[in-house]
Write a protein that holds these residues in place. Sequence first.
Motif, PDB file in Angstrom:
ATOM      1  N   PHE A   1      46.667  40.104  36.498  1.00 21.27           N
ATOM      2  CA  PHE A   1      46.588  40.476  37.912  1.00 21.27           C
ATOM      3  C   PHE A   1      45.978  41.864  38.071  1.00 21.27           C
ATOM      4  CE2 PHE A   1      48.891  41.880  41.905  1.00 21.27           C
ATOM      5  CZ  PHE A   1      48.141  41.092  42.762  1.00 21.27           C
ATOM      6  N   ILE A   2      46.433  42.806  37.239  1.00 24.63           N
ATOM      7  CA  ILE A   2      45.887  44.167  37.288  1.00 24.63           C
ATOM      8  C   ILE A   2      44.400  44.158  36.951  1.00 24.63           C
ATOM      9  CG2 ILE A   2      45.932  46.419  36.119  1.00 24.63           C
ATOM     10  CD1 ILE A   2      48.983  46.072  35.891  1.00 24.63           C
TER      11      ILE A   2
ATOM     12  N   MET B   1      42.424  42.775  39.923  1.00 30.16           N
ATOM     13  CA  MET B   1      42.312  43.756  41.007  1.00 30.16           C
ATOM     14  C   MET B   1      41.299  44.842  40.664  1.00 30.16           C
ATOM     15  SD  MET B   1      45.995  44.368  42.816  1.00 30.16           S
ATOM     16  CE  MET B   1      46.792  45.105  41.400  1.00 30.16           C
TER      17      MET B   1
ATOM     18  N   ALA C   1      37.744  43.582  40.966  1.00 30.02           N
ATOM     19  CA  ALA C   1      37.311  43.549  42.364  1.00 30.02           C
ATOM     20  C   ALA C   1      36.916  44.943  42.841  1.00 30.02           C
ATOM     21  CB  ALA C   1      38.418  42.980  43.242  1.00 30.02           C
ATOM     22  N   ALA C   2      37.693  45.949  42.448  1.00 26.09           N
ATOM     23  CA  ALA C   2      37.378  47.323  42.843  1.00 26.09           C
ATOM     24  C   ALA C   2      36.066  47.780  42.219  1.00 26.09           C
ATOM     25  CB  ALA C   2      38.517  48.265  42.431  1.00 26.09           C
TER      26      ALA C   2
ATOM     27  N   TYR D   1      41.484  50.783  37.231  1.00 27.13           N
ATOM     28  CA  TYR D   1      42.701  50.416  36.509  1.00 27.13           C
ATOM     29  C   TYR D   1      43.872  51.311  36.921  1.00 27.13           C
ATOM     30  CZ  TYR D   1      40.327  47.225  33.266  1.00 27.13           C
ATOM     31  OH  TYR D   1      39.643  46.176  32.721  1.00 27.13           O
TER      32      TYR D   1
ATOM     33  N   ALA E   1      45.090  50.150  40.403  1.00 26.63           N
ATOM     34  CA  ALA E   1      45.731  48.835  40.347  1.00 26.63           C
ATOM     35  C   ALA E   1      47.084  48.899  39.646  1.00 26.63           C
ATOM     36  CB  ALA E   1      44.813  47.835  39.641  1.00 26.63           C
TER      37      ALA E   1
ATOM     38  N   THR F   1      45.493  43.701  55.152  1.00 31.49           N
ATOM     39  CA  THR F   1      46.369  43.099  54.136  1.00 31.49           C
ATOM     40  C   THR F   1      46.608  41.624  54.407  1.00 31.49           C
ATOM     41  OG1 THR F   1      47.491  45.226  53.917  1.00 31.49           O
ATOM     42  CG2 THR F   1      48.571  43.324  52.939  1.00 31.49           C
TER      43      THR F   1
ATOM     44  N   ALA G   1      43.817  39.536  53.223  1.00 37.04           N
ATOM     45  CA  ALA G   1      43.842  39.308  51.776  1.00 37.04           C
ATOM     46  C   ALA G   1      44.913  38.285  51.406  1.00 37.04           C
ATOM     47  CB  ALA G   1      44.096  40.621  51.047  1.00 37.04           C
TER      48      ALA G   1
END
Length: 264
Positions: free
Chosen positions: A180-181, A184, A187-188, A199, A202, A234, A237
């Motif tokens: 998951f991290i 994320m 995506a960033a 990192y 996230a 939010t 998302a």
Amino acid sequence: MKVGFIGLGNMASAMIGGMIQKDMVRAEDILGSGRRKESVEEAVKKFGITGMENNIKVASESDVLFLSVKPQMYERVIGEIKDSIKKDAVIVSIAPGKTMEWLEEQFGKRVKLVRCMPNTPALVGEGCTGVCFHELVSEEERKNTLSLLESFGKAIQVAEHLMDVVVGVSGSSPAYVFLFIEAMADAAVADGMPRKQAYEFAAQAVLGSARMVLETGMHPGELKDMVCSPGGTTIAAVKVLEEKGLRSAVIEAQSACVEKSRSL
């Protein structure tokens, strides 16, 4: 009290480090053996523990003995040490899928058994360990074992039939969180942020969110609602995550993990 470790891999190192840091056991009172001579020498150098030349020597001198080898090695290791353990020793297993009934069959006699399932955040003192006890383990021995396990994070007592569930929700789940991290952060990065910074953002978001659940006692859904303003970023998302089946993917993945643990 002498605490022994058969197997000196990453998990054993995390446990040993926590016990020494929290002054639960003196370094020289921790005994260790490993399949590779190099792993024993490394543990002695890093922690100052007492390295042993073989598993039998560790078993014969330990008051609490951690079996921290891979599950497929348990039968061989127990066969090697079963006649050498101290009469009142507490034997701690960290293997998924190996029930106390199975362990006792391998020892061929009644022994004081503890089953536990730590996870890799123990490496940074934030482990979560599920633990259950054999009926022969006294109340004092239970408290002592829990204290040892709490030296590298939380230790939570559960019924043995839930130990495979512990594997799914705690033992293996750091891997889900790391995915998951990573996602994320990806995506960033796609939106222009440097990867190292992505990192950091996230991981800190996950850390802070977990602390909110633990420290506020609020339901995760309630905390989620606090972030989701009407018509805001939010909830947009969250809508996509629901459409893509995030919840069902996690539930099905965790169920597969538990089923695998039960089959070991």
